[in-house]
Design a protein around this motif. Sequence first.
Motif, short mmCIF file in Angstrom:
data_model
loop_
_atom_site.label_atom_id
_atom_site.label_comp_id
_atom_site.label_asym_id
_atom_site.label_seq_id
_atom_site.Cartn_x
_atom_site.Cartn_y
_atom_site.Cartn_z
N UNK A 41 0.81 -1.22 0.00
CA UNK A 41 0.00 0.00 0.00
C UNK A 41 0.84 1.27 0.00
N UNK A 42 2.14 1.13 0.37
CA UNK A 42 3.01 2.30 0.45
C UNK A 42 3.41 2.85 -0.92
N UNK A 43 3.09 2.10 -1.98
CA UNK A 43 3.42 2.55 -3.33
C UNK A 43 2.77 3.90 -3.61
N UNK A 44 1.56 4.10 -3.10
CA UNK A 44 0.84 5.35 -3.36
C UNK A 44 0.81 6.27 -2.14
N UNK A 47 5.94 10.19 1.32
CA UNK A 47 7.13 9.80 2.08
C UNK A 47 6.96 10.05 3.57
N UNK A 48 6.22 11.08 3.93
CA UNK A 48 6.00 11.39 5.35
C UNK A 48 5.26 10.26 6.05
N UNK A 49 4.27 9.67 5.38
CA UNK A 49 3.51 8.56 5.96
C UNK A 49 4.43 7.36 6.18
N UNK A 50 5.28 7.08 5.20
CA UNK A 50 6.22 5.96 5.33
C UNK A 50 7.18 6.22 6.48
N UNK A 51 7.67 7.46 6.58
CA UNK A 51 8.62 7.80 7.64
C UNK A 51 7.99 7.65 9.02
N UNK A 52 6.74 8.08 9.16
CA UNK A 52 6.04 7.94 10.45
C UNK A 52 5.88 6.48 10.82
N UNK A 53 5.51 5.65 9.85
CA UNK A 53 5.34 4.22 10.12
C UNK A 53 6.66 3.55 10.46
N UNK A 59 6.30 -3.35 10.89
CA UNK A 59 7.08 -4.28 10.08
C UNK A 59 6.80 -4.12 8.59
N UNK A 60 5.57 -3.78 8.24
CA UNK A 60 5.25 -3.65 6.81
C UNK A 60 5.97 -2.45 6.19
N UNK A 61 6.21 -1.41 6.98
CA UNK A 61 6.97 -0.27 6.47
C UNK A 61 8.43 -0.66 6.23
N UNK A 62 8.96 -1.51 7.11
CA UNK A 62 10.34 -1.99 6.94
C UNK A 62 10.44 -2.93 5.74
N UNK A 160 17.49 6.61 12.51
CA UNK A 160 17.06 7.43 13.64
C UNK A 160 18.21 8.30 14.16
N UNK A 161 19.43 7.93 13.85
CA UNK A 161 20.59 8.73 14.28
C UNK A 161 20.54 10.15 13.75
N UNK A 162 19.80 10.38 12.66
CA UNK A 162 19.75 11.73 12.09
C UNK A 162 19.08 12.72 13.05
N UNK A 163 18.30 12.21 14.01
CA UNK A 163 17.66 13.10 14.98
C UNK A 163 18.67 13.77 15.90
N UNK A 164 19.91 13.28 15.91
CA UNK A 164 20.95 13.90 16.73
C UNK A 164 21.25 15.32 16.27
N UNK A 165 20.99 15.59 14.98
CA UNK A 165 21.25 16.94 14.47
C UNK A 165 20.32 17.98 15.08
#
Length: 233
Positions: A41-44, A47-53, A59-62, A160-165
């Motif tokens: 379902x992530x095809x449509x 990107x923000x929705x995928x990132x939140x999931x 697991x389906x987002x991964x 998630x390491x990018x949140x260090x910025x």
Amino acid sequence: MAREKKTCVECGHKVKSLFIQYSPGNFRLMKCENCEEVADEYVECELLIIFIDLILHKTKAYRHLLYNVFNQESVNIQHLLWKLVLAYLLLDTYRSLLLRRTNDQSNVSMSFVLETLEVLVNVLSANFAFVLSFALAAKMMLVMSRGKEILLGVLISSYIKIFLFAMPVWEFPVSVIFIVDMLVLTSNAVALKVMTESATSRCLAVCFIAHSNRFLVDHISGPMSLKHLGSVM
């Protein structure tokens, strides 16, 4: 060369295709023959929705990210792996610098060269311990045969390491660094579960062992490298 199959994000079953495109902007999502749900379902999705999931550890987002986005058909795995290793080490170096700046016991008079050498020693030795302990623990507790793909999954799931910025911008306390570390551990475990189809407890155990050894080596090598470099210089 045969076209690589995609993966159903709901059950992990291989599917021939995720969608059928009739014209630009007009397509129909395919269903999985195994679970009879929409394969991805992530095809449509934005990107923000995928990132939140991904942050919610779904697991389906991964599965979408690791199988249907980053695969041998769409990207050069070898080149991507080297880029992710470099990015991972740079983020770890940034993390180490944040800890040093928030540590009241750090030596503010230390030369830039000495400080840089110490950080590099810490980062390289800690990540060597991480990779070694991860490989040994995974070999004993999991059934895995795709070492390169597993390493790629671990690196990608460490996003998630990018949140260090955000720490210097919003002046978060140093405890946030360790919260990020815990989220990276659990994210690695989800990616490992998706890629090996092993029990969650085993994946968590492997990641806990690897991250614990990394944490210990990081804290042990810091003072030792500082004393050694200080005596040399």
